[in-house]
Design a protein around this motif. Sequence first.
Motif, PDB file in Angstrom:
ATOM      1  N   ALA A  66       8.506  -3.158 -12.940  1.00 22.19           N
ATOM      2  CA  ALA A  66       8.633  -2.908 -11.501  1.00 22.19           C
ATOM      3  C   ALA A  66       7.463  -3.504 -10.721  1.00 22.19           C
ATOM      4  O   ALA A  66       7.644  -4.013  -9.605  1.00 22.19           O
ATOM      5  N   ARG A  67       6.280  -3.479 -11.317  1.00 22.76           N
ATOM      6  CA  ARG A  67       5.097  -4.017 -10.644  1.00 22.76           C
ATOM      7  C   ARG A  67       5.038  -5.541 -10.707  1.00 22.76           C
ATOM      8  O   ARG A  67       4.438  -6.189  -9.860  1.00 22.76           O
ATOM      9  N   GLY A  68       5.610  -6.092 -11.757  1.00 24.25           N
ATOM     10  CA  GLY A  68       5.568  -7.534 -11.929  1.00 24.25           C
ATOM     11  C   GLY A  68       4.279  -8.040 -12.536  1.00 24.25           C
ATOM     12  O   GLY A  68       4.038  -9.244 -12.606  1.00 24.25           O
ATOM     13  N   ASP A  69       3.416  -7.127 -12.951  1.00 23.79           N
ATOM     14  CA  ASP A  69       2.170  -7.521 -13.628  1.00 23.79           C
ATOM     15  C   ASP A  69       1.758  -6.395 -14.555  1.00 23.79           C
ATOM     16  O   ASP A  69       2.492  -5.432 -14.755  1.00 23.79           O
ATOM     17  N   GLY A  70       0.577  -6.507 -15.153  1.00 22.18           N
ATOM     18  CA  GLY A  70       0.108  -5.483 -16.073  1.00 22.18           C
ATOM     19  C   GLY A  70      -0.196  -4.178 -15.356  1.00 22.18           C
ATOM     20  O   GLY A  70      -0.333  -4.138 -14.128  1.00 22.18           O
ATOM     21  N   TRP A  71      -0.293  -3.126 -16.127  1.00 25.74           N
ATOM     22  CA  TRP A  71      -0.600  -1.807 -15.548  1.00 25.74           C
ATOM     23  C   TRP A  71      -1.371  -0.970 -16.545  1.00 25.74           C
ATOM     24  O   TRP A  71      -1.029  -0.893 -17.721  1.00 25.74           O
ATOM     25  N   ASP A  72      -2.446  -0.355 -16.062  1.00 21.51           N
ATOM     26  CA  ASP A  72      -3.251   0.557 -16.863  1.00 21.51           C
ATOM     27  C   ASP A  72      -3.433   1.825 -16.037  1.00 21.51           C
ATOM     28  O   ASP A  72      -4.065   1.807 -14.977  1.00 21.51           O
ATOM     29  N   LEU A  73      -2.867   2.922 -16.496  1.00 20.38           N
ATOM     30  CA  LEU A  73      -2.937   4.183 -15.766  1.00 20.38           C
ATOM     31  C   LEU A  73      -4.364   4.538 -15.386  1.00 20.38           C
ATOM     32  O   LEU A  73      -4.634   4.982 -14.261  1.00 20.38           O
ATOM     33  N   TRP A  74      -5.295   4.329 -16.322  1.00 22.91           N
ATOM     34  CA  TRP A  74      -6.680   4.770 -16.120  1.00 22.91           C
ATOM     35  C   TRP A  74      -7.403   3.952 -15.054  1.00 22.91           C
ATOM     36  O   TRP A  74      -8.355   4.439 -14.439  1.00 22.91           O
ATOM     37  N   ILE A  75      -6.952   2.726 -14.840  1.00 22.68           N
ATOM     38  CA  ILE A  75      -7.596   1.854 -13.854  1.00 22.68           C
ATOM     39  C   ILE A  75      -6.760   1.749 -12.579  1.00 22.68           C
ATOM     40  O   ILE A  75      -7.274   1.897 -11.463  1.00 22.68           O
ATOM     41  N   ASP A  76      -5.476   1.501 -12.732  1.00 19.20           N
ATOM     42  CA  ASP A  76      -4.609   1.229 -11.590  1.00 19.20           C
ATOM     43  C   ASP A  76      -4.045   2.479 -10.926  1.00 19.20           C
ATOM     44  O   ASP A  76      -3.625   2.433  -9.775  1.00 19.20           O
ATOM     45  N   GLY A  77      -4.023   3.593 -11.673  1.00 19.60           N
ATOM     46  CA  GLY A  77      -3.473   4.814 -11.112  1.00 19.60           C
ATOM     47  C   GLY A  77      -1.972   4.723 -10.902  1.00 19.60           C
ATOM     48  O   GLY A  77      -1.281   3.975 -11.580  1.00 19.60           O
ATOM     49  N   VAL A  78      -1.476   5.484  -9.937  1.00 20.11           N
ATOM     50  CA  VAL A  78      -0.034   5.563  -9.696  1.00 20.11           C
ATOM     51  C   VAL A  78       0.265   5.379  -8.217  1.00 20.11           C
ATOM     52  O   VAL A  78      -0.647   5.281  -7.399  1.00 20.11           O
ATOM     53  N   VAL A  79       1.543   5.328  -7.891  1.00 19.65           N
ATOM     54  CA  VAL A  79       1.969   5.263  -6.495  1.00 19.65           C
ATOM     55  C   VAL A  79       2.597   6.595  -6.110  1.00 19.65           C
ATOM     56  O   VAL A  79       3.031   7.358  -6.974  1.00 19.65           O
ATOM     57  N   ALA A  80       2.625   6.876  -4.845  1.00 19.51           N
ATOM     58  CA  ALA A  80       3.227   8.127  -4.372  1.00 19.51           C
ATOM     59  C   ALA A  80       4.742   8.102  -4.590  1.00 19.51           C
ATOM     60  O   ALA A  80       5.380   7.053  -4.539  1.00 19.51           O
ATOM     61  N   GLY A  81       5.288   9.267  -4.831  1.00 19.45           N
ATOM     62  CA  GLY A  81       6.731   9.421  -4.979  1.00 19.45           C
ATOM     63  C   GLY A  81       7.127  10.742  -4.371  1.00 19.45           C
ATOM     64  O   GLY A  81       6.688  11.078  -3.269  1.00 19.45           O
ATOM     65  N   VAL A  82       7.887  11.531  -5.089  1.00 18.89           N
ATOM     66  CA  VAL A  82       8.209  12.886  -4.633  1.00 18.89           C
ATOM     67  C   VAL A  82       6.925  13.704  -4.519  1.00 18.89           C
ATOM     68  O   VAL A  82       6.771  14.548  -3.638  1.00 18.89           O
ATOM     69  N   THR A  83       5.993  13.434  -5.417  1.00 20.78           N
ATOM     70  CA  THR A  83       4.652  14.015  -5.324  1.00 20.78           C
ATOM     71  C   THR A  83       3.669  12.892  -4.997  1.00 20.78           C
ATOM     72  O   THR A  83       3.959  11.713  -5.225  1.00 20.78           O
ATOM     73  N   PRO A  84       2.485  13.225  -4.488  1.00 20.83           N
ATOM     74  CA  PRO A  84       1.551  12.178  -4.060  1.00 20.83           C
ATOM     75  C   PRO A  84       0.934  11.378  -5.199  1.00 20.83           C
ATOM     76  O   PRO A  84       0.495  10.244  -4.993  1.00 20.83           O
ATOM     77  N   GLY A  85       0.905  11.937  -6.402  1.00 16.25           N
ATOM     78  CA  GLY A  85       0.269  11.247  -7.518  1.00 16.25           C
ATOM     79  C   GLY A  85      -1.223  11.475  -7.527  1.00 16.25           C
ATOM     80  O   GLY A  85      -1.823  11.928  -6.536  1.00 16.25           O
ATOM     81  N   GLU A  86      -1.851  11.145  -8.658  1.00  8.96           N
ATOM     82  CA  GLU A  86      -3.302  11.292  -8.806  1.00  8.96           C
ATOM     83  C   GLU A  86      -3.888  10.017  -9.388  1.00  8.96           C
ATOM     84  O   GLU A  86      -3.214   9.266 -10.094  1.00  8.96           O
ATOM     85  N   HIS A  87      -5.163   9.826  -9.137  1.00  8.25           N
ATOM     86  CA  HIS A  87      -5.921   8.773  -9.792  1.00  8.25           C
ATOM     87  C   HIS A  87      -6.844   9.424 -10.821  1.00  8.25           C
ATOM     88  O   HIS A  87      -6.995  10.646 -10.851  1.00  8.25           O
TER      89      HIS A  87
END
Length: 217
Positions: A102-123
């Motif tokens: 979906a992002r079209g590139d790499g993703w690391d939860l610990w560095i990139d975090g998340v995007v808001a959805g039904v909940t705001p998400g956390e970093h």
Amino acid sequence: MTSSPSGRAYLIRHGQTPWTVTGQHTSVTDIPLTAVGEEEAKAIGVALAHVTFELVLVSPRQRTQRTAELAGLTQQAIIEPNLVEWDYGGFEGLTTAEIVQARGDGWDLWIDGVVAGVTPGEHAADVYARARTVLTEVKNVVRHGGNVALVAHGHFLRSLGAAWVDLPVIDGRKLALYTGTVSILGYEHGHPVILGWNIPATGHSSGDDSVNGNAHP
């Protein structure tokens, strides 16, 4: 030589769920354990039957509460909201492969975090702050010789493990943590240390680790 407290903190990751099998990120979605997960929880109870706990803290999700119940820890359990899993926001329910696509590139939860959805998400910093809040109470008990059980979730407990030994939260990604396992935190020569990590409750690990209190990381 500096004396060390005799107490320990036992980190218990809940048993297997349908989404841990499929690799879907699970935070606020309140799903049950699988049959395998229930057996893992029972094994934790057997493995820790010899340990007396002064404090038991459990995440409010049903997968953690059921794990605590089957492990025989509910009689003294306190529900602790700060033990909930990392809020994945818009990535809730997705696998890592789906997020990367979906992002079209790499993703690391610990560095990139998340995007808001039904909940705001956390970093990572948000989760780390919660972990340190929990550890204030935990360390007070352990320093006075008591044992603490924390029944919670994978990414949160990895963050808490890093916080225990004063490592940056990003180092939590180096601490693999599977369902139905026990990790042990304590002190050595007065310093906080990881005494055992990601230990199967059955004791069937690749090394000599066990949850008898003498485990090695």
